[in-house]
Scaffold this active site. Structure first.
Site, short mmCIF file in Angstrom:
data_model
loop_
_atom_site.label_atom_id
_atom_site.label_comp_id
_atom_site.label_asym_id
_atom_site.label_seq_id
_atom_site.Cartn_x
_atom_site.Cartn_y
_atom_site.Cartn_z
N SER A 39 -43.04 33.93 16.50
CA SER A 39 -43.15 32.52 16.86
C SER A 39 -41.78 31.86 16.80
O SER A 39 -41.14 31.84 15.74
CB SER A 39 -44.11 31.80 15.91
OG SER A 39 -45.41 32.37 16.00
N GLU B 46 -38.67 27.51 14.61
CA GLU B 46 -38.99 28.22 13.37
C GLU B 46 -37.94 29.29 13.13
O GLU B 46 -37.57 29.58 11.99
CB GLU B 46 -40.37 28.86 13.48
CG GLU B 46 -40.81 29.61 12.25
CD GLU B 46 -42.26 30.07 12.32
OE1 GLU B 46 -42.55 31.15 11.76
OE2 GLU B 46 -43.09 29.38 12.93
N ARG C 194 -43.40 26.37 6.35
CA ARG C 194 -42.24 27.15 6.81
C ARG C 194 -40.95 26.60 6.20
O ARG C 194 -39.92 26.52 6.86
CB ARG C 194 -42.15 27.15 8.34
CG ARG C 194 -43.38 27.68 9.04
CD ARG C 194 -43.67 29.14 8.72
NE ARG C 194 -44.89 29.57 9.40
CZ ARG C 194 -46.10 29.51 8.85
NH1 ARG C 194 -46.25 29.05 7.61
NH2 ARG C 194 -47.15 29.91 9.51
#
Length: 342
Positions: free
Chosen positions: A240, A336, A162
């Protein structure tokens, strides 16, 4: 070039946060983009894509430039590989469906991820055992200050979990205008292997009981995601909210002695990845609601806006979750979602 003042952004962020842009401009071509960048030469701007991976904490005081460049072009075919140049404003899931329709393999596991193609390299989006970097070939960018156009290769982007150059040393430097993908053309001889061993894909494929293909893998992923993740059009969310933490193996060994049911996935010899959703669930937050801010009842990794929550209220819930997980397990979980406080 049309600049709108005090422009509402509620429809342009998947959390559905009621926030405003002091100034807002849409760009639908490279020429328009260069004109806007030139106009704001001495001003820091905020680039808006699909609005899917951000939480607006306050109104945005910087000029908002909404990048909606469109187009999909086959660059070349090389053996079983097909190279597609996709403009930044294309919807990610629509692009996945385009590939599946045309028998191009590699991103079927990334079905139903919200957002636009242009922001996908920033986060190195991933799901069910596949990451963007696995199919990434290059991306075209424009330097925000010099207006120089250049192409960045896979190696240039320094992809991680990520993570990418765009979140670190190149933060705020470029506008991504297009991404070129290297996909497997199933209409040609190939050795493509479907990835079905991550998460619940295999069991969902067995339930579907259909011939194994990129189409059925995509259908399985869509079914799984739909069963666990709320539709942003119904309940505001950004998927998420936290990254799955990667911890050192000695810490995991200590924790698993106290919590033998703790799941984990090997990263390398020295590190394991622990599902953040499990940590949050075990800390008692799954399904909790605090006014209009809350944690989804089916997936503890997803924070939601039930209607009129502010970005500040959702951020407060996130901070409480982080503190509780740290206190209980000694694990720091990172967001995130990008926290926007411009």
């Amino acid at each position: 070039m049309e600049i709108k003042q005090h422009f509402p952004l509620k429809k342009f962020n998947t959390f559905g946060i009621s926030a405003f842009a002091k100034a807002y401009t849409v760009v639908a071509s490279l020429q328009q983009l260069k004109e806007v960048l030139g106009y704001y030469y001495d001003t820091s701007i905020f680039l808006l894509g699909g609005g899917s991976n951000m939480l607006l904490i306050n109104d945005i005081q910087k000029p908002v430039v909404h990048v909606l460049l469109k187009g999909i072009e086959i660059i070349k075919n090389d053996g079983s590989d097909t190279y597609l140049k996709v403009m930044a404003g294309e919807n990610w899931h629509d692009f996945v469906l385009y590939c599946i329709k045309n028998n191009l393999a590699g991103i079927e596991n990334l079905s139903l991820i919200p957002g636009n193609v242009g922001t996908s390299p920033i986060q190195n989006i991933g799901a069910y055992g596949v990451e963007l970097k696995d199919v990434f070939y290059s991306c075209d960018v424009i330097d925000i200050k010099s207006l120089e156009e250049k192409t960045l290769s896979l190696g240039d982007c320094n992809f991680g979990y990520r993570d990418s150059i765009f979140k670190n040393e190149a933060l705020g430097k470029y506008v991504i205008t297009s991404v070129t993908f290297k996909l497997t053309n199933l209409n040609r001889p190939n050795n493509y292997q479907l990835k079905t061993d991550y998460g619940a894909i295999q069991s969902e494929l067995e339930r579907l009981d259909e011939t194994l293909s990129i189409q059925t893998v995509s259908k399985a992923v869509i079914n799984i995601r739909s069963s666990k993740l709320p539709d942003p059009k119904v309940i505001g969310n950004s998927g998420s909210f936290f990254k799955n933490p990667i911890i050192k193996r000695p810490l995991y060994d200590d924790l698993v002695r106290m919590h033998p049911e703790m799941p984990a996935y090997d990263v390398d010899h020295d590190h394991v990845k622990v599902p953040a959703g499990w940590l949050i669930d075990q800390s008692g937050f799954k399904g909790k609601r605090y006014g209009d801010a809350g944690i989804h009842e089916k997936q503890a990794l997803v924070l939601v806006n039930y209607g009129n929550a502010t970005g500040q209220e959702i951020l407060e819930v996130a901070r409480n979750i982080q503190k509780a997980v740290l206190d209980r397990y000694g694990i720091a979980i990172e967001t995130e979602v990008n926290l926007i406080n411009e």
